[in-house]
Motif scaffolding. Structure first.
Motif, PDB file in Angstrom:
ATOM      1  N   GLY A   1       0.798  -1.231   0.000  1.00 26.70           N
ATOM      2  CA  GLY A   1       0.000   0.000   0.000  1.00 26.70           C
ATOM      3  C   GLY A   1       0.823   1.269   0.000  1.00 26.70           C
ATOM      4  N   MET A   2       2.136   1.150  -0.067  1.00 26.09           N
ATOM      5  CA  MET A   2       2.987   2.358  -0.117  1.00 26.09           C
ATOM      6  C   MET A   2       2.830   3.021  -1.486  1.00 26.09           C
ATOM      7  N   LYS A   3       2.891   4.347  -1.507  1.00 28.00           N
ATOM      8  CA  LYS A   3       2.786   5.089  -2.776  1.00 28.00           C
ATOM      9  C   LYS A   3       4.185   5.542  -3.207  1.00 28.00           C
ATOM     10  N   GLU A   4       4.475   5.400  -4.507  1.00 23.24           N
ATOM     11  CA  GLU A   4       5.813   5.740  -5.005  1.00 23.24           C
ATOM     12  C   GLU A   4       6.132   7.218  -4.735  1.00 23.24           C
ATOM     13  N   ARG A   5       5.108   8.051  -4.788  1.00 20.86           N
ATOM     14  CA  ARG A   5       5.346   9.491  -4.586  1.00 20.86           C
ATOM     15  C   ARG A   5       5.803   9.813  -3.151  1.00 20.86           C
ATOM     16  N   ASP A   6       5.623   8.856  -2.226  1.00 28.76           N
ATOM     17  CA  ASP A   6       6.017   9.105  -0.827  1.00 28.76           C
ATOM     18  C   ASP A   6       7.450   8.673  -0.513  1.00 28.76           C
ATOM     19  N   LEU A   7       8.156   8.113  -1.496  1.00 32.92           N
ATOM     20  CA  LEU A   7       9.497   7.578  -1.206  1.00 32.92           C
ATOM     21  C   LEU A   7      10.482   8.675  -0.808  1.00 32.92           C
ATOM     22  N   ASP A   8      10.403   9.837  -1.465  1.00 42.41           N
ATOM     23  CA  ASP A   8      11.317  10.937  -1.122  1.00 42.41           C
ATOM     24  C   ASP A   8      11.100  11.369   0.334  1.00 42.41           C
ATOM     25  N   ARG A   9       9.828  11.520   0.704  1.00 41.46           N
ATOM     26  CA  ARG A   9       9.491  11.938   2.067  1.00 41.46           C
ATOM     27  C   ARG A   9       9.993  10.905   3.084  1.00 41.46           C
ATOM     28  N   ALA A  10       9.809   9.624   2.748  1.00 43.63           N
ATOM     29  CA  ALA A  10      10.247   8.558   3.657  1.00 43.63           C
ATOM     30  C   ALA A  10      11.762   8.604   3.850  1.00 43.63           C
ATOM     31  N   ALA A  11      12.508   8.788   2.741  1.00 42.20           N
ATOM     32  CA  ALA A  11      13.980   8.819   2.830  1.00 42.20           C
ATOM     33  C   ALA A  11      14.435  10.015   3.665  1.00 42.20           C
ATOM     34  N   ALA A  12      13.791  11.150   3.468  1.00 39.16           N
ATOM     35  CA  ALA A  12      14.161  12.351   4.225  1.00 39.16           C
ATOM     36  C   ALA A  12      13.875  12.141   5.713  1.00 39.16           C
ATOM     37  N   ALA A  13      12.704  11.589   6.034  1.00 38.68           N
ATOM     38  CA  ALA A  13      12.327  11.407   7.440  1.00 38.68           C
ATOM     39  C   ALA A  13      13.233  10.379   8.120  1.00 38.68           C
ATOM     40  N   ALA A  14      13.581   9.312   7.396  1.00 38.24           N
ATOM     41  CA  ALA A  14      14.388   8.246   8.004  1.00 38.24           C
ATOM     42  C   ALA A  14      15.826   8.683   8.255  1.00 38.24           C
ATOM     43  N   THR A  15      16.245   9.770   7.630  1.00 36.57           N
ATOM     44  CA  THR A  15      17.637  10.216   7.798  1.00 36.57           C
ATOM     45  C   THR A  15      17.718  11.582   8.491  1.00 36.57           C
ATOM     46  N   ALA A  16      16.575  12.037   9.009  1.00 37.21           N
ATOM     47  CA  ALA A  16      16.548  13.373   9.625  1.00 37.21           C
ATOM     48  C   ALA A  16      17.418  13.448  10.883  1.00 37.21           C
ATOM     49  N   LYS A  17      17.453  12.323  11.641  1.00 39.08           N
ATOM     50  CA  LYS A  17      18.262  12.309  12.874  1.00 39.08           C
ATOM     51  C   LYS A  17      19.337  11.237  12.734  1.00 39.08           C
ATOM     52  N   PRO A  18      20.545  11.493  13.253  1.00 40.36           N
ATOM     53  CA  PRO A  18      21.595  10.469  13.150  1.00 40.36           C
ATOM     54  C   PRO A  18      21.330   9.303  14.106  1.00 40.36           C
ATOM     55  N   TYR A  19      21.748   8.116  13.746  1.00 34.89           N
ATOM     56  CA  TYR A  19      21.701   6.963  14.650  1.00 34.89           C
ATOM     57  C   TYR A  19      22.781   5.975  14.215  1.00 34.89           C
TER      58      TYR A  19
END
Ligand code: NAD
Length: 357
Positions: A313-331
């Motif tokens: 159910g993931m939308k291709e248009r959301d991939l950029d947002r997902a990548a940005a959010a997943a890398t917003a904080k270092p871990y």
């Protein structure tokens, strides 16, 4: 040997077919006498069985547990626990039900007896999550770690095959990431390799017969080991990515782990050869680190696992947002990453395109 720190998590584990019958004895052993049983609405009948087994030690039943522990659910269940003067919580179900008990334990400081019916592993971790206003706040607190875990194979027999596969691969993901995590130790690595091996062998057998008790017992044994290493070490890219996708897009938890795992491991493989060697061995592919990814891909195909985010159910248009959010904080992660590399990883996961294809 390299230096290490290993913190053993304390829990009593009662394992085996029919062990649900020991519920009242285990509650009594904790010195409790008013146990509140928790389930999802779908597992209400199992909750009633728990109440029956508890007899006079039962203080009631709450059947409103839901995925990701909405704060309203935790508040409602906590109010019931106070009203019935509960001195113990019994979580019968998967990670969602255990998660509700943990949220309540945090507030009410009640001991938990967990009776897991999936392979999520939450029952042996001090990790909790509560969702408020669309955001899942997670934390680590020794108070939420269940005191006793009862693994009864019979209770997992009803878990549908596709859900069993996804839940089993969710467990494998805990163990795989622990092998290159911060706080890894020789003990967690042993448990992780054995946990992956047990789940892989269990699931391979299970697809022939979902009610195979021996296959189920291997899966549940593996789930225990994989859960312990999840709770003992600190997870990296794979878990952080899944947490982000789950929070932003509400993707199904175990299935999302299943899809992301081969891509996160492919990304981290060059920086974690020892971990990949253990994963390869656990999959029965020998000690060559390079054998791990092809063996994992073959295994996922064999057990008919989900392989594409598009199918969840993931939308291709959301991939950029997902990548940005997943890398917003270092871990911590064995290989450095940025939004660009994670975006590429997510692209492969979206289309179910494995490394080298
Ligand atoms: P779940 O608990 O949400 O269960 C999914 C559905 O399957 C529910 O309707 C449940 O009632 C049903 N079900 C469970 N066992 C069944 C059985 N044996 N037969 C038939 N139906 C059954 O799924 P899950 O994957 O176990 O848990 C996911 C949740 O757990 C997520 O919120 C995740 O974040 C959390 N989790 C937490 C940790 C931790 O350490 N804190 C670890 C893993 C997962």
């Amino acid at each position: 040997m390299e230096n290490f720190v290993h913190q053993q998590l304390a829990a009593r584990v009662v394992f085996g077919q029919g062990s649900f019958e020991t519920l009242a004895a285990e509650v009594a052993l904790l010195g409790a006498s008013r146990a509140l049983v928790l389930t999802t609405p779908e597992q209400a009948d199992l909750g009633k069985s728990a109440v029956q087994l508890l007899g006079k030690l039962s203080a009631g039943l709450y059947t409103g547990a839901r995925m990701h522990v909405p704060v309203a659910t935790a508040t409602e269940a906590h109010a019931l626990a106070m009203q019935v003067k509960a001195d113990c919580l019994i979580a019968v179900g998967g990670g969602s039900t255990t998660g509700l008990a943990k949220a309540m334990a945090l507030q009410a400081k009640l001991p938990i007896v967990a009776v897991p019916t999936t392979y999520a592993g939450s029952e042996v971790t001090p990790l909790y999550g509560i969702t408020q206003a669309g955001e899942k706040v997670t934390g680590k607190d020794a108070r939420v770690l269940p005191k006793t875990v009862i693994y009864d194979i019979n209770l997992s027999l009803s878990l549908p095959l596709d859900a069993s596969v996804a839940s089993g691969v969710n467990a494998i993901a805990h163990a795989a990431e622990s092998l290159y995590a911060r706080l890894v130790s020789p003990v967690t690595s042993l448990m992780a390799e054995e946990g992956i091996r047990a789940i892989v062998n269990g699931l391979r057998k299970l697809i022939g017969n979902p009610r195979d008790v021996d296959a189920r017992s291997h899966c549940q044994y593996g789930a225990w080991l994989c859960g312990v290493v999840l709770g003992t070490t600190e997870m990296g890219l794979h878990h952080k990515l899944c947490h982000t996708l789950g929070g932003l897009f509400g993707l199904p938890h175990a299935q999302m782990h299943t899809v992301i795992l081969p891509h996160a491991l492919a990304y981290n493989a060059p920086a974690a050869p020892a971990a990949m060697a253990r994963i390869a061995r656990a999959l029965g592919a020998g000690p060559d680190p390079a054998a791990a990814l092809p063996a994992l891909r073959d295994f996922l195909y064999t057990v008919n696992a989900d392989v594409a985010l598009a199918d969840l159910g993931m939308k291709e248009r959301d991939l950029d947002r997902a990548a940005a959010a997943a890398t917003a904080k270092p871990y911590p992660n064995p290989r450095p990453f940025d939004a660009g590399s994670v975006r590429k990883l997510l692209d492969n996961a979206y289309f179910g395109r494995f490394a080298g294809q």
